[in-house]
Design an enzyme around this catalytic site. Sequence first.
Site, short mmCIF file in Angstrom:
data_model
loop_
_atom_site.label_atom_id
_atom_site.label_comp_id
_atom_site.label_asym_id
_atom_site.label_seq_id
_atom_site.Cartn_x
_atom_site.Cartn_y
_atom_site.Cartn_z
N TRP A 1 -5.91 1.31 -10.54
CA TRP A 1 -4.98 0.43 -9.82
C TRP A 1 -5.59 -0.98 -9.80
O TRP A 1 -6.74 -1.14 -9.40
CB TRP A 1 -4.82 0.98 -8.41
CG TRP A 1 -3.87 0.27 -7.52
CD1 TRP A 1 -2.57 -0.07 -7.77
CD2 TRP A 1 -4.14 -0.16 -6.17
NE1 TRP A 1 -2.02 -0.68 -6.68
CE2 TRP A 1 -2.96 -0.75 -5.68
CE3 TRP A 1 -5.25 -0.10 -5.33
CZ2 TRP A 1 -2.87 -1.28 -4.40
CZ3 TRP A 1 -5.17 -0.62 -4.06
CH2 TRP A 1 -3.98 -1.21 -3.60
N LYS B 1 3.81 6.91 0.34
CA LYS B 1 4.60 7.63 -0.67
C LYS B 1 5.13 8.96 -0.13
O LYS B 1 6.31 9.25 -0.23
CB LYS B 1 3.76 7.91 -1.92
CG LYS B 1 2.78 6.83 -2.31
CD LYS B 1 3.43 5.60 -2.88
CE LYS B 1 2.36 4.58 -3.27
NZ LYS B 1 2.88 3.38 -3.87
N ASP C 1 -9.63 7.69 -3.12
CA ASP C 1 -8.37 6.98 -2.86
C ASP C 1 -7.28 8.03 -3.00
O ASP C 1 -7.02 8.53 -4.10
CB ASP C 1 -8.19 5.85 -3.86
CG ASP C 1 -6.93 5.03 -3.57
OD1 ASP C 1 -6.09 5.48 -2.79
OD2 ASP C 1 -6.79 3.93 -4.15
#
Length: 396
Positions: free
Chosen positions: A130, A246, A211
């Site tokens: 990311w 999410k 993460d």
Amino acid sequence: MFENITAAPADPILGLADLFRADERPGKINLGIGVYKDETGKTPVLTSVKKAEQYLLENETTKNYLGIDGIPEFGRCTQELLFGKGSALINDKRARTAQTPGGTGALRVAADFLAKNTSVKRVWVSNPSWPNHKSVFNSAGLEVREYAYYDAENHTLDFDALINSLNEAQAGDVVLFHGCCHNPTGIDPTLEQWQTLAQLSVEKGWLPLFDFAYQGFARGLEEDAEGLRAFAAMHKELIVASSYSKNFGLYNERVGACTLVAADSETVDRAFSQMKAAIRANYSNPPAHGASVVATILSNDALRAIWEQELTDMRQRIQRMRQLFVNTLQEKGANRDFSFIIKQNGMFSFSGLTKEQVLRLREEFGVYAVASGRVNVAGMTPDNMAPLCEAIVAVL
């Protein structure tokens, strides 16, 4: 003073959203930013979330400040989701959780805590990863190094190269792993590979930082935590930055968590007091609404059952779109094999498209994707699939 400041480059992902909004073409397709969309192209509020909000509306009695580490029930529920109900680590009180403004906030809290209170100087992230990872750690004064991850030719995890490149990581370095649904490749280690990495990281003395932004989007809530739990079983210390953006669809509520694990309860309490000090100097304490929604759902059996079904529905829709994407590309005459996309996990696919092809998609066809070739499969619908695949075939 300010007139001498040069403009920052546009964010590679959020900047794309600005371009998309300004595009007036009616058939434009947004496969850039990582948000879930349903079959109609909308990002819905989950039914479980609406029900929890209704409950809070009727029962909330105050808007007083939260503590620095947020809602205690939220922390408890987060730990159970990460490590499993009845986990030895939880029972031994070796974990403490701070509620943070999103997963990004959790990463920054972890970075500030490590930079100020430990000898950590370097953080290793996968190549690719990311894009914001580098910015977050650099901003806290930490050096970012990359380890190999992706075999672009075979569209697989290059595990041998990963191990070889991490041989350069030294004791006391932080190694960041994506808990599941690796962003941007969608390719995760197998359980056996996770166990190998966990063993290696104990032997080498790395501090693992997970993460964990997509729990529930690969195979299921429990299955997706296998890698993290393999590490938790072997490591005395680790950190998890997790997000509810999410899996609860709470993107704009900024609901995240930074969970610190240490060898025993006394050590974790001491260390966590410094994590709270880092938070106090940053944003003082977190907002309540989104975390209250999550805690309400996770601690209520009826609401949790609705949420788990909604999460399953989202995961299965993305899997259907992967299959339809591959089939439609083939039908439209793609001159290469895209079947590897079916094996990837989560919202994203690393499509193999070049920067030039991505630019042509945007300029000629109004199809927006990240320059790396990452596409958001959750932005695909049965309605936009044919024009999307025709555009891709045209630029191949």
